[in-house]
Design a protein around this motif. Sequence first.
Motif, mmCIF file in Angstrom:
data_model
loop_
_atom_site.group_PDB
_atom_site.id
_atom_site.type_symbol
_atom_site.label_atom_id
_atom_site.label_comp_id
_atom_site.label_asym_id
_atom_site.label_seq_id
_atom_site.Cartn_x
_atom_site.Cartn_y
_atom_site.Cartn_z
ATOM 1 N N GLN A 151 0.835 -1.196 0.000
ATOM 2 C CA GLN A 151 0.000 0.000 0.000
ATOM 3 C C GLN A 151 0.874 1.252 0.000
ATOM 4 O OE1 GLN A 151 -3.348 -0.235 -0.298
ATOM 5 N NE2 GLN A 151 -3.015 -2.447 -0.398
ATOM 6 N N ALA A 152 0.365 2.296 -0.623
ATOM 7 C CA ALA A 152 1.093 3.565 -0.657
ATOM 8 C C ALA A 152 1.254 4.123 0.742
ATOM 9 C CB ALA A 152 0.365 4.569 -1.543
ATOM 10 N N ALA A 153 2.432 4.676 1.021
ATOM 11 C CA ALA A 153 2.730 5.233 2.344
ATOM 12 C C ALA A 153 2.156 6.630 2.524
ATOM 13 C CB ALA A 153 4.240 5.265 2.560
ATOM 14 N N ASP A 154 2.053 7.383 1.429
ATOM 15 C CA ASP A 154 1.574 8.758 1.526
ATOM 16 C C ASP A 154 1.102 9.221 0.150
ATOM 17 O OD1 ASP A 154 3.942 9.274 0.090
ATOM 18 O OD2 ASP A 154 5.005 10.008 1.866
ATOM 19 N N ASP A 157 3.666 8.794 -2.727
ATOM 20 C CA ASP A 157 3.755 7.381 -3.114
ATOM 21 C C ASP A 157 2.545 7.004 -3.979
ATOM 22 O OD1 ASP A 157 4.616 4.739 -3.273
ATOM 23 O OD2 ASP A 157 4.434 4.333 -1.136
ATOM 24 N N GLU A 158 1.362 7.428 -3.591
ATOM 25 C CA GLU A 158 0.154 7.137 -4.367
ATOM 26 C C GLU A 158 0.226 7.776 -5.747
ATOM 27 O OE1 GLU A 158 -2.961 5.481 -5.770
ATOM 28 O OE2 GLU A 158 -2.273 4.982 -3.759
ATOM 29 N N ARG A 159 0.753 8.992 -5.814
ATOM 30 C CA ARG A 159 0.851 9.708 -7.089
ATOM 31 C C ARG A 159 1.772 8.965 -8.065
ATOM 32 N NH1 ARG A 159 1.272 14.446 -5.153
ATOM 33 N NH2 ARG A 159 3.519 14.405 -4.830
ATOM 34 N N ILE A 160 2.940 8.502 -7.595
ATOM 35 C CA ILE A 160 3.861 7.815 -8.514
ATOM 36 C C ILE A 160 3.288 6.461 -8.927
ATOM 37 C CG2 ILE A 160 5.391 6.687 -6.827
ATOM 38 C CD1 ILE A 160 6.443 8.385 -10.125
ATOM 39 N N ARG A 161 2.552 5.800 -8.051
ATOM 40 C CA ARG A 161 1.919 4.528 -8.400
ATOM 41 C C ARG A 161 0.870 4.725 -9.492
ATOM 42 N NH1 ARG A 161 2.139 0.489 -3.675
ATOM 43 N NH2 ARG A 161 3.834 1.329 -2.421
ATOM 44 N N SER A 162 0.080 5.767 -9.351
ATOM 45 C CA SER A 162 -0.948 6.060 -10.348
ATOM 46 C C SER A 162 -0.308 6.409 -11.694
ATOM 47 C CB SER A 162 -1.820 7.212 -9.847
ATOM 48 O OG SER A 162 -2.759 7.573 -10.812
ATOM 49 N N ARG A 163 0.726 7.237 -11.643
ATOM 50 C CA ARG A 163 1.441 7.629 -12.883
ATOM 51 C C ARG A 163 2.104 6.419 -13.530
ATOM 52 N NH1 ARG A 163 3.305 9.258 -17.063
ATOM 53 N NH2 ARG A 163 4.370 11.193 -17.458
ATOM 54 N N ASP A 165 1.104 3.231 -13.356
ATOM 55 C CA ASP A 165 0.064 2.413 -13.987
ATOM 56 C C ASP A 165 -0.333 2.995 -15.336
ATOM 57 O OD1 ASP A 165 0.010 0.578 -11.937
ATOM 58 O OD2 ASP A 165 -1.975 1.151 -11.192
ATOM 59 N N TRP A 166 -0.506 4.316 -15.384
ATOM 60 C CA TRP A 166 -0.895 4.954 -16.638
ATOM 61 C C TRP A 166 0.197 4.792 -17.703
ATOM 62 C CZ3 TRP A 166 1.044 9.107 -19.443
ATOM 63 C CH2 TRP A 166 0.225 9.537 -20.498
ATOM 64 N N ALA A 167 1.457 5.015 -17.340
ATOM 65 C CA ALA A 167 2.559 4.894 -18.301
ATOM 66 C C ALA A 167 2.687 3.456 -18.806
ATOM 67 C CB ALA A 167 3.871 5.361 -17.669
ATOM 68 N N LEU A 168 2.486 2.483 -17.933
ATOM 69 C CA LEU A 168 2.556 1.078 -18.354
ATOM 70 C C LEU A 168 1.412 0.728 -19.312
ATOM 71 C CD1 LEU A 168 3.538 -0.553 -14.950
ATOM 72 C CD2 LEU A 168 5.042 -0.195 -16.952
ATOM 73 N N GLN A 169 0.233 1.283 -19.080
ATOM 74 C CA GLN A 169 -0.876 1.054 -20.005
ATOM 75 C C GLN A 169 -0.571 1.641 -21.377
ATOM 76 O OE1 GLN A 169 -4.505 2.427 -18.134
ATOM 77 N NE2 GLN A 169 -4.124 1.149 -16.342
ATOM 78 N N VAL A 170 0.036 2.828 -21.401
ATOM 79 C CA VAL A 170 0.437 3.434 -22.674
ATOM 80 C C VAL A 170 1.441 2.527 -23.386
ATOM 81 C CG1 VAL A 170 1.634 5.397 -23.738
ATOM 82 C CG2 VAL A 170 -0.079 5.798 -21.946
ATOM 83 N N LEU A 171 2.424 2.005 -22.649
ATOM 84 C CA LEU A 171 3.411 1.093 -23.239
ATOM 85 C C LEU A 171 2.732 -0.141 -23.836
ATOM 86 C CD1 LEU A 171 6.369 0.195 -23.744
ATOM 87 C CD2 LEU A 171 6.272 -0.889 -21.476
ATOM 88 N N LEU A 172 1.777 -0.705 -23.150
ATOM 89 C CA LEU A 172 1.085 -1.895 -23.665
ATOM 90 C C LEU A 172 0.333 -1.584 -24.961
ATOM 91 C CD1 LEU A 172 -0.156 -3.469 -20.325
ATOM 92 C CD2 LEU A 172 1.699 -4.288 -21.808
ATOM 93 N N HIS A 173 -0.224 -0.390 -25.065
ATOM 94 C CA HIS A 173 -0.883 0.004 -26.327
ATOM 95 C C HIS A 173 0.141 0.123 -27.464
ATOM 96 C CE1 HIS A 173 -4.969 0.441 -24.926
ATOM 97 N NE2 HIS A 173 -4.553 1.182 -23.900
#
Length: 193
Positions: A151-154, A157-163, A165-173
């Motif tokens: 789990q995100a600590a703060d 941490d949550e912001r970089i996790r969200s970013r 996930d989005w960047a990895l989805q772009v890579l998969l496309h």
Amino acid sequence: MSRRILLLAGSSRADSQSAKVAHYLAGRLQALGASAEVLDLGATPLPLWPAEQPCLAWQTMAEHLRTAEALVVISPEWQGMASPALKNLFVYAGRAELAHKPALLVGVSAGQGGAYPLSELRASSYKNCRICFIPEQLIVRQVEQVLNAAQAADEADERIRSRADWALQVLLHYAEALQGLAGKIEWRFASGM
């Protein structure tokens, strides 16, 4: 269809923060339905190129690179530069391993840096191998404080996790869009310029 993604942890240090980030991102790719494998240059170093004798470590790495459909290239920032281990890998790698495969660049910094290695890799590592760095990139700053637990600590941490996930989805496309492109191109110009 599950995409085969290879994550290159570019630090030459064992148990590096780059490897931590690579393993986190591999887990996220798996959650997105992709097949993800981490190649850690700290755990499996390459001899400085050119090697005197055929290098078994490179032969194994080359096979992993050839079978990957896309890559995540993770570079720590060392004195404002990409890591020597990662740059050495790009001296070894050529079209046979990387041509026209999409790659997400990820910078890792203990402080507020991380951008310079990505600029360096965009400028100097693609020419002969023809890797396709996608326009998106990810920079993990203050890396020792983020991506450490399930789990995100703060908020940071949550912001970089969200970013991430989005960047990895772009890579998969990109991986889907560029699937098989290297096999459709007749190679007429070897050095890329």
